[in-house]
Write a protein that holds these residues in place. Structure first.
Motif, short mmCIF file in Angstrom:
data_model
loop_
_atom_site.label_atom_id
_atom_site.label_comp_id
_atom_site.label_asym_id
_atom_site.label_seq_id
_atom_site.Cartn_x
_atom_site.Cartn_y
_atom_site.Cartn_z
N LEU A 135 32.30 35.77 31.70
CA LEU A 135 32.10 37.23 32.06
C LEU A 135 31.88 37.55 33.36
O LEU A 135 32.45 38.31 34.20
N LEU A 136 31.03 36.46 34.29
CA LEU A 136 30.90 36.85 35.80
C LEU A 136 32.47 36.39 36.40
O LEU A 136 32.61 37.11 37.52
N SER A 137 33.14 35.37 35.94
CA SER A 137 34.24 34.99 36.71
C SER A 137 35.40 36.22 36.45
O SER A 137 36.21 36.52 37.17
N GLY A 138 35.29 36.91 35.36
CA GLY A 138 36.07 37.99 34.70
C GLY A 138 35.95 39.38 35.60
O GLY A 138 36.86 40.24 35.94
N SER A 139 34.63 39.46 35.96
CA SER A 139 34.14 40.73 36.73
C SER A 139 34.78 40.92 37.95
O SER A 139 34.95 42.06 38.22
N THR A 140 35.11 39.97 38.60
CA THR A 140 35.85 40.11 39.73
C THR A 140 37.09 40.78 39.77
O THR A 140 37.66 41.05 40.84
N GLY A 195 39.87 45.44 41.94
CA GLY A 195 40.73 46.37 41.61
C GLY A 195 39.77 47.87 42.24
O GLY A 195 40.28 48.66 42.78
N LEU A 196 38.60 47.84 42.00
CA LEU A 196 37.73 48.92 42.50
C LEU A 196 37.69 48.77 44.05
O LEU A 196 37.83 50.01 44.84
N LEU A 197 37.57 47.58 44.87
CA LEU A 197 37.71 47.78 46.17
C LEU A 197 39.15 48.20 46.59
O LEU A 197 39.16 49.11 47.53
N SER A 198 40.14 47.96 45.94
CA SER A 198 41.53 48.34 46.17
C SER A 198 41.59 49.55 46.20
O SER A 198 42.15 50.40 46.76
N SER A 238 46.86 40.79 52.56
CA SER A 238 45.96 40.46 51.26
C SER A 238 47.06 40.02 50.26
O SER A 238 46.64 39.06 49.28
N THR A 239 48.36 40.39 50.31
CA THR A 239 49.17 40.15 49.52
C THR A 239 49.56 38.66 49.76
O THR A 239 49.61 37.87 48.66
N ALA A 247 43.28 40.55 42.18
CA ALA A 247 42.93 41.86 41.65
C ALA A 247 43.22 42.82 42.58
O ALA A 247 43.86 44.26 42.22
N PHE A 248 42.84 42.81 43.52
CA PHE A 248 42.84 43.71 44.78
C PHE A 248 44.45 44.02 45.03
O PHE A 248 44.78 45.23 45.11
N ASN A 249 45.14 42.90 44.93
CA ASN A 249 46.86 43.29 45.20
C ASN A 249 47.29 43.75 43.92
O ASN A 249 48.17 44.44 43.84
#
Length: 237
Positions: free
Chosen positions: A12-17, A22-25, A45-46, A142-144
């Motif tokens: 869960l911790l590894s998946g939360s990122t 995405g939220l930061l993006s 970032s890409t 996830a950011f990208n």
């Protein structure tokens, strides 16, 4: 704490990122003004995400897969992954979008989470360390991926998709723990399949997207991303 509870917690911790990246993006895209600096950050970032994916392939997925399989199954698994992602990528582009970063993230996240679950029964400390490294990798990817999704969906739907995908690590870890703990060849084939797909996506979509005319900073992002993977491998010992 029971072994199964530890797997749930760390997966869960590894998946939360995935969701956090995405939220930061989302906030970055909406609240940072357009301009050269914003463009440099997006392209860098890409490239950084591409570097992490390349590190995952070169330092984890391919070495583990090659160790588990002989030459013919190795080659078949790798080429099948590359060809499969070729057709997936073409289909998505015909529909008018791009999902390279999202596909790359899942191709890295899912097999590594399966491996994490599989190794927990033999080496819990290695499983925990692998979960930490997966979490670090997921964040920039996830950011990208959010920007990829944004070309097709609303912001809320993009975040909802990433939120749901953040739980794929738990499902993958469970599959590895319960079904693949004693099947190293199957895990190796999955890793090589993913490697073929990731390498196709990097050279077809991710690397070209990171390029900026008369700007050399994004290329450094790929180097930093690969370095993160090297540090993670050293941490694994």
């Amino acid at each position: 704490m029971a072994e199964l509870q530890i797997i749930i917690l760390f997966s869960l911790l590894s998946g939360s990122t995935v969701f956090l990246g995405g939220l930061l993006s989302y906030y970055f895209g909406d609240h940072v003004k357009s301009g050269l600096i914003k463009a440099e950050i997006i392209h860098s970032s890409t490239a950084f995400g591409g570097g992490i994916l390349m590190a995952a392939v070169a330092l984890v997925l391919i070495p583990e897969g090659m160790q588990a399989l002989s030459i013919i199954p190795m080659a078949i698994s790798f080429l099948t992954g590359a060809i499969t992602f070729f057709f997936i990528d073409r289909y998505i582009q015909r529909k008018g979008g791009t999902m390279a970063q999202l596909l790359g993230m899942l191709s890295d996240f899912v097999p590594e989470s399966i491996a994490m679950g599989a190794v927990f029964s033999q080496n819990p400390q290695l499983g925990i360390l692998l979960a930490i490294i997966i979490g670090i990798q997921n964040f920039p990817e996830a950011f990208n991926a959010y920007f990829d999704l944004k070309t097709r969906y609303s912001a809320k739907k993009c975040l909802a998709i990433l939120f749901l995908l953040s739980f794929s690590g738990v499902v993958s870890a469970f599959a590895g723990y319960y079904f693949l703990s004693g099947m190293p060849k199957t895990i190796g084939a999955l890793m090589l399949f993913s490697s073929g797909g990731i390498i196709y996506l990097i050279f077809q979509d991710i690397a070209p997207l990171s390029k900026m005319k008369k700007n050399w900073i994004p290329a450094l992002g790929a180097c930093f991303g690969f370095m993160v993977g090297m540090i993670g491998l050293k941490m694994l010992g």
